[in-house]
Scaffold this active site. Structure first.
Site, PDB file in Angstrom:
ATOM      1  N   TYR A 142       0.818  -1.214   0.000  1.00 36.74           N
ATOM      2  CA  TYR A 142       0.000   0.000   0.000  1.00 36.74           C
ATOM      3  C   TYR A 142       0.854   1.267   0.000  1.00 36.74           C
ATOM      4  O   TYR A 142       0.397   2.319  -0.437  1.00 36.74           O
ATOM      5  CB  TYR A 142      -0.915   0.037   1.237  1.00 36.74           C
ATOM      6  CG  TYR A 142      -2.256  -0.616   1.053  1.00 36.74           C
ATOM      7  CD1 TYR A 142      -2.352  -1.947   0.672  1.00 36.74           C
ATOM      8  CD2 TYR A 142      -3.426   0.089   1.266  1.00 36.74           C
ATOM      9  CE1 TYR A 142      -3.586  -2.555   0.515  1.00 36.74           C
ATOM     10  CE2 TYR A 142      -4.668  -0.506   1.115  1.00 36.74           C
ATOM     11  CZ  TYR A 142      -4.742  -1.823   0.743  1.00 36.74           C
ATOM     12  OH  TYR A 142      -5.973  -2.411   0.595  1.00 36.74           O
ATOM     13  N   LYS A 192       3.247 -15.087   1.778  1.00 42.41           N
ATOM     14  CA  LYS A 192       3.547 -15.949   0.627  1.00 42.41           C
ATOM     15  C   LYS A 192       5.058 -16.153   0.581  1.00 42.41           C
ATOM     16  O   LYS A 192       5.742 -15.704  -0.356  1.00 42.41           O
ATOM     17  CB  LYS A 192       3.039 -15.299  -0.670  1.00 42.41           C
ATOM     18  CG  LYS A 192       1.538 -15.355  -0.845  1.00 42.41           C
ATOM     19  CD  LYS A 192       1.039 -16.698  -1.370  1.00 42.41           C
ATOM     20  CE  LYS A 192       1.405 -16.879  -2.832  1.00 42.41           C
ATOM     21  NZ  LYS A 192       0.979 -18.224  -3.314  1.00 42.41           N
ATOM     22  N   ASP A 225      -2.744 -17.875   0.377  1.00 39.18           N
ATOM     23  CA  ASP A 225      -3.780 -18.465  -0.496  1.00 39.18           C
ATOM     24  C   ASP A 225      -4.420 -19.678   0.178  1.00 39.18           C
ATOM     25  O   ASP A 225      -5.643 -19.831   0.184  1.00 39.18           O
ATOM     26  CB  ASP A 225      -3.206 -18.815  -1.885  1.00 39.18           C
ATOM     27  CG  ASP A 225      -1.972 -19.701  -1.833  1.00 39.18           C
ATOM     28  OD1 ASP A 225      -1.374 -19.834  -0.747  1.00 39.18           O
ATOM     29  OD2 ASP A 225      -1.595 -20.252  -2.888  1.00 39.18           O
ATOM     30  N   ASP A 249      -6.373  -7.121   3.802  1.00 36.54           N
ATOM     31  CA  ASP A 249      -7.524  -6.474   3.150  1.00 36.54           C
ATOM     32  C   ASP A 249      -8.441  -7.537   2.553  1.00 36.54           C
ATOM     33  O   ASP A 249      -9.655  -7.536   2.769  1.00 36.54           O
ATOM     34  CB  ASP A 249      -7.005  -5.520   2.067  1.00 36.54           C
ATOM     35  CG  ASP A 249      -8.129  -4.757   1.395  1.00 36.54           C
ATOM     36  OD1 ASP A 249      -9.040  -4.295   2.097  1.00 36.54           O
ATOM     37  OD2 ASP A 249      -8.089  -4.630   0.158  1.00 36.54           O
ATOM     38  N   ASP A 253     -12.278  -9.159   4.197  1.00 33.04           N
ATOM     39  CA  ASP A 253     -13.574  -9.133   3.488  1.00 33.04           C
ATOM     40  C   ASP A 253     -14.163 -10.534   3.447  1.00 33.04           C
ATOM     41  O   ASP A 253     -15.366 -10.741   3.626  1.00 33.04           O
ATOM     42  CB  ASP A 253     -13.399  -8.630   2.041  1.00 33.04           C
ATOM     43  CG  ASP A 253     -13.672  -7.137   1.912  1.00 33.04           C
ATOM     44  OD1 ASP A 253     -13.409  -6.418   2.893  1.00 33.04           O
ATOM     45  OD2 ASP A 253     -14.144  -6.692   0.843  1.00 33.04           O
TER      46      ASP A 253
END
Ligand code: IPM
Ligand code: MG
Length: 368
Positions: A142, A192, A225, A249, A253
């Site tokens: 970000y 990751k 993932d 983020d 959600d």
């Protein structure tokens, strides 16, 4: 002693509507529980752009730095899609997070019993769910440099940089371990590390902080993932999840929908302690500005109301009053009251945003 201070930034879209309900709750605590706050209000996002040509005025930034807690509604909307990137509504929010150094973003996903049937997942997968996502909020892709759209040869290239220092990882890891100690003492860290060096460093640092400072806390690591997959397969295996800005983020959600609706998920963004011992803090619902339903009284104010409950708990040391507010929300849901986002296929009559706020206030009064 002066009253604790709150800056309200309703923002755009449904932000002002849901915040209007939170104001009722704040007033209730002042009138009935002797918890008076000095409340001021200002603009952020598109609303600030419309008035000042910037999504966050410097004066507003200064006010946010000075108060005990900021409550924010939502920013953004299609009206601002064409604006230059530097003045988009989201930049206002990101500036608040960055300049207040709110590195630890707490996003609790809790499934209320009354909504367990309503989740898109099977009831037994989500019933009783209570997990906490700790998202790093002031670094990573970000904010990393270089960033921008550049020209290379005869084409353009868009660049963002994933960047984490050891100390940035360590401080958010500590906040996750501290939280875990007050819950089920279990942290799962997600990155990751199989494809990103920043992920390798993340994993090493989180493990080191755990080994040196929190040996009592159980720590596991997962690729983000796989974590997303596990989150919908069997979310109750998790207690605290700690992850970076971008993965957080996405995962939050996803976690929000486990609880039935994005309209249910609150958040607290916390920084270092201020001179008065309270952490720098901003509270906001995880949902966005939902321009498609703005101004129609359809929005669910619960995420914003629960964000104020988090403020009571994390900024104002009022854990029992936060419990009271959360129980009032639970009661209203148990009574079958639903905003449109919480209506199941069986139908029924949804109540409006302000009716939901009134119902929570009534449940609070009943709790006395
Ligand atoms: C969130 C939002 C923000 C983010 C946007 C509005 C900038 O999606 O808080 O999750 O991407 O962090
Ligand atoms: Mg988001």
């Amino acid at each position: 002693m002066a009253n604790p201070s709150i800056l309200i930034l309703p923002g755009d879209g449904i932000g002002p509507e849901v915040m209007a309900e939170v104001k009722k709750i704040i007033d209730w605590f002042g009138a009935k529980r002797g918890l008076a706050f000095d409340v001021s209000e200002d603009l952020v996002g598109g609303a600030a752009y419309d008035k000042y040509g910037t999504p966050l005025h410097d004066d507003t930034m200064a006010k946010a730095q000075a108060v005990d807690a900021v409550l924010l509604g939502a920013v953004g909307g299609p009206k601002y899609d064409k604006l230059d990137f530097s003045v988009k509504p989201e930049r206002g929010l990101l500036r608040l997070r960055k300049e207040m150094d709110l590195f630890s973003n707490l996003r609790p996903a809790q499934c209320f019993d009354a909504l367990a049937d309503f989740s898109s997942l099977k009831t037994d997968v989500v019933a009783g769910l209570d997990i906490m996502i700790v998202r790093e909020l002031t670094s990573g892709v970000y904010f990393g440099e270089p960033r921008g759209i550049f020209t290379e040869g005869n084409e353009r290239v868009g660049i963002n940089t994933q960047r984490y220092t050891e100390s940035e990882v360590a401080r958010v890891a500590r906040s996750a371990f501290e939280l875990a100690r007050r819950r089920s003492n279990k942290v799962c860290s997600m990155e990751k590390a199989n494809v990103m060096e920043s992920g390798i460093l993340w994993r090493e640092v989180v493990q080191k902080v755990r080994d040196e400072e929190y040996p009592d806390v159980e720590l596991s690591h997962m690729y983000a993932d796989a974590g997303a997959m596990q989150l919908v397969r069997w979310p109750k295996q998790f207690d605290v999840i700690v992850t970076d800005n971008l993965f957080g983020d996405l995962l939050s959600d996803c976690a929000a929908m486990l609880t039935g609706s994005l309209g249910m998920l609150p958040s607290a963004s916390l920084g270092a302690p201020m001179a008065n011992g309270r952490p720098k803090a901003l509270y906001e619902p995880v949902h966005g500005s939902a321009p498609d339903i703005a101004g129609q009284g359809k929005a669910n104010p619960i995420a914003c109301i629960l964000s104020f409950a988090m403020a009571l708990r994390y900024s104002f040391d009022q854990g029992a009053e936060a419990d009271r507010l959360e129980k009032a929300v639970e009661q209203v849901l148990a009574d079958g009251l639903r905003t449109a986002d919480l209506m199941g296929p069986e139908g029924g009559k949804p109540i409006s945003t302000s009716e939901m706020g009134d119902a929570v206030v009534a449940a609070l009064t009943k709790s006395l």
